[in-house]
Design a protein around this motif. Structure first.
Motif, PDB file in Angstrom:
ATOM      1  N   ARG A 222      -3.241   0.561  -3.740  1.00 62.26           N
ATOM      2  CA  ARG A 222      -2.858  -0.829  -3.499  1.00 62.26           C
ATOM      3  C   ARG A 222      -2.203  -1.351  -4.775  1.00 62.26           C
ATOM      4  NH1 ARG A 222      -5.992  -4.702  -4.835  1.00 62.26           N
ATOM      5  NH2 ARG A 222      -7.874  -3.512  -4.470  1.00 62.26           N
TER       6      ARG A 222
ATOM      7  N   THR B 119       0.832  -1.199   0.000  1.00 63.68           N
ATOM      8  CA  THR B 119       0.000   0.000   0.000  1.00 63.68           C
ATOM      9  C   THR B 119       0.870   1.254   0.000  1.00 63.68           C
ATOM     10  OG1 THR B 119      -0.160  -0.119   2.423  1.00 63.68           O
ATOM     11  CG2 THR B 119      -1.963  -1.110   1.142  1.00 63.68           C
TER      12      THR B 119
ATOM     13  N   THR C  41      -7.609   3.180  -3.481  1.00 63.51           N
ATOM     14  CA  THR C  41      -8.575   2.669  -2.516  1.00 63.51           C
ATOM     15  C   THR C  41      -9.217   3.828  -1.765  1.00 63.51           C
ATOM     16  OG1 THR C  41      -6.834   2.377  -0.848  1.00 63.51           O
ATOM     17  CG2 THR C  41      -7.382   0.466  -2.219  1.00 63.51           C
TER      18      THR C  41
ATOM     19  N   ASP D  41      -4.981   6.833  -1.377  1.00 62.49           N
ATOM     20  CA  ASP D  41      -4.366   5.589  -0.947  1.00 62.49           C
ATOM     21  C   ASP D  41      -4.429   4.632  -2.121  1.00 62.49           C
ATOM     22  OD1 ASP D  41      -3.741   6.377   1.671  1.00 62.49           O
ATOM     23  OD2 ASP D  41      -5.773   5.912   2.360  1.00 62.49           O
TER      24      ASP D  41
END
Length: 144
Positions: free
Chosen positions: A67, A50, A82, A65
């Motif tokens: 991933r 992440t 995300t 954010d």
């Protein structure tokens, strides 16, 4: 939904280019929209890692954010948001081009709500920012 792809050829080995592009801490060096970016999971980077980004988007600071969904050194890395302004994904694909490296970067986004009204402007801004950023990557890496 939009999809923007930009391509650049960099006179450096693919492993060097991949290492630079996929190092979250380096992104503010070449992407003007990124204020800061850091890996938020334990190293090394791999599928499931992440990343957190603080970015300037449409005149304001926002947090994204990410991933990592694909990580195949030194040829391919994909990330999906995300958290952020709207769902976004980024794919780097690197191939050999003689002694140089061909980088293809694709950003897909799906603005919703009121942002759909300005989607063409968002797409144009992302295209320009991506092209400028990849040009900066080329300058940085070729000057080393």
């Amino acid at each position: 939904m939009f999809s923007v792809t930009e391509v650049v050829t960099i006179a450096r080995p693919r492993s060097d280019v991949f290492a630079y592009l996929t190092d979250a801490g380096r992104r503010p060096e070449w992407d003007d929209t990124v204020i800061s970016e850091a890996l938020t999971s334990p190293p090394p980077v791999g599928v499931g890692s992440t990343i957190h980004s603080r970015m300037r988007v449409m005149g304001r600071e926002v947090d994204f954010d990410w991933r990592v969904t694909e990580y195949v050194p030194p040829g391919r890395m994909a990330i999906v948001s995300t958290k952020g302004t709207f769902p976004t994904s980024l794919l780097f694909e690197l191939t050999d081009d003689g002694a140089a490296t061909r980088v293809s970067a694709t950003i897909d986004g799906e603005p919703s709500g009121m942002l759909r009204l300005v989607e063409p402007m968002i797409e144009d801004t992302i295209r320009s920012t991506l092209a400028t950023g990849l040009g900066r990557v080329r300058q940085i890496l070729e000057s080393r």
